[in-house]
Design a protein around this motif. Structure first.
Motif, mmCIF file in Angstrom:
data_model
loop_
_atom_site.group_PDB
_atom_site.id
_atom_site.type_symbol
_atom_site.label_atom_id
_atom_site.label_comp_id
_atom_site.label_asym_id
_atom_site.label_seq_id
_atom_site.Cartn_x
_atom_site.Cartn_y
_atom_site.Cartn_z
ATOM 1 N N GLY A 114 27.140 -24.772 21.802
ATOM 2 C CA GLY A 114 27.871 -25.714 22.642
ATOM 3 C C GLY A 114 28.928 -26.453 21.846
ATOM 4 N N ARG A 115 28.537 -26.953 20.696
ATOM 5 C CA ARG A 115 29.489 -27.631 19.817
ATOM 6 C C ARG A 115 30.630 -26.684 19.441
ATOM 7 N N ALA A 116 30.306 -25.425 19.168
ATOM 8 C CA ALA A 116 31.316 -24.464 18.729
ATOM 9 C C ALA A 116 32.391 -24.244 19.787
ATOM 10 N N VAL A 117 31.981 -24.089 21.055
ATOM 11 C CA VAL A 117 32.994 -23.834 22.079
ATOM 12 C C VAL A 117 33.798 -25.091 22.397
ATOM 13 N N VAL A 118 33.172 -26.271 22.327
ATOM 14 C CA VAL A 118 33.925 -27.505 22.533
ATOM 15 C C VAL A 118 34.995 -27.645 21.465
ATOM 16 N N GLU A 119 34.615 -27.495 20.215
ATOM 17 C CA GLU A 119 35.564 -27.675 19.126
ATOM 18 C C GLU A 119 36.643 -26.601 19.143
ATOM 19 N N TYR A 135 27.336 -35.716 23.374
ATOM 20 C CA TYR A 135 28.796 -35.842 23.386
ATOM 21 C C TYR A 135 29.252 -36.924 22.412
ATOM 22 N N ALA A 136 28.536 -38.041 22.386
ATOM 23 C CA ALA A 136 28.899 -39.128 21.478
ATOM 24 C C ALA A 136 28.889 -38.654 20.031
ATOM 25 N N GLY A 137 27.972 -37.765 19.717
ATOM 26 C CA GLY A 137 27.905 -37.212 18.372
ATOM 27 C C GLY A 137 29.098 -36.358 18.015
#
Length: 220
Positions: free
Chosen positions: A140-145, A188-190
């Protein structure tokens, strides 16, 4: 020793156009129709399959509400694991209003215009989903970034047809909005997103949501 971050690849999809709105979405789980429209990338079907697994099946949201008028005009990313299995997806919605058929509608006074405080264009991320069996791997983090990194380098593409009161082209200064599920607010805050309490909290499909903002440095 196995890697803590399993190998993956991310596929980028430019806005696919209004053809995607013809994809049947009334049944669940989603299955691509055959033959598929050759103008619709296979990866877009993979994105829908991920969204169905998470939103329609796991969270019990109506399948026919998932595919909407933002899909034709949005950029999409699909993450595949080391075995080329579609695992996560996200879309980036431009600072642009749209009609119900997915066509662009210019003008800051349109009812769906995306201008923060009535002046600054912002982008939205949405349909962020990771299939349950792939969670905990950082996908999830990977696709957001990946989506934010792309946006930061393509300011000329992500703001379309906006003009200020004097007719000058509006400039995107890196502002993004997410309608986050409230139980993911801390996650998300992270990643640097900040809650907008002034926008309140609301239910979508019986799931509590909250508005969160993030700004990235625009590179050109």
């Amino acid at each position: 020793m196995s890697s803590p971050n399993p190998a993956y690849t991310i596929t980028f999809l430019p806005p696919p156009g209004p053809a995607v709105l013809s994809i049947p979405r009334s049944s669940s789980p989603y299955r691509p129709v055959s033959p598929t429209d050759p103008s619709i990338p296979h990866a877009f079907h993979d994105a829908l399959a991920i969204r169905d697994a998470v939103f329609t099946i796991e969270q019990n949201c109506p399948a026919d509400e998932d595919l909407d008028a933002d899909d034709p005009v949005s950029w999409h990313w699909v993450l595949y694991d080391a075995d080329a299995v579609p695992a996560a997806t996200i879309r980036l919605i431009p600072a642009q209003a749209h009609a119900d058929d997915g066509t662009a509608v210019a003008g800051p006074n349109y009812k769906d215009s995306r201008l923060w405080d009535g002046q600054e264009p912002y982008l939205m991320i949405g349909r962020l989903a990771t299939r349950k069996e792939f969670r905990g791997r950082g996908y999830g983090r990977a696709v957001v970034e990946e989506a934010l990194r792309w946006a930061a380098g393509h300011e000329g593409e992500v703001v379309r047809d906006w003009r200020d009161g004097e007719g000058r082209r509006a400039v995107w200064r890196g502002l993004l909005l997410a309608h986050a599920q409230a139980d993911r607010e801390e996650w998300y805050a992270g990643l640097g997103w900040r809650t907008d309490e002034g926008m309140g909290r609301w239910d979508e499909c019986g799931i509590r949501h909250v508005a969160m903002w993030r700004r990235v440095e625009v590179r050109g």
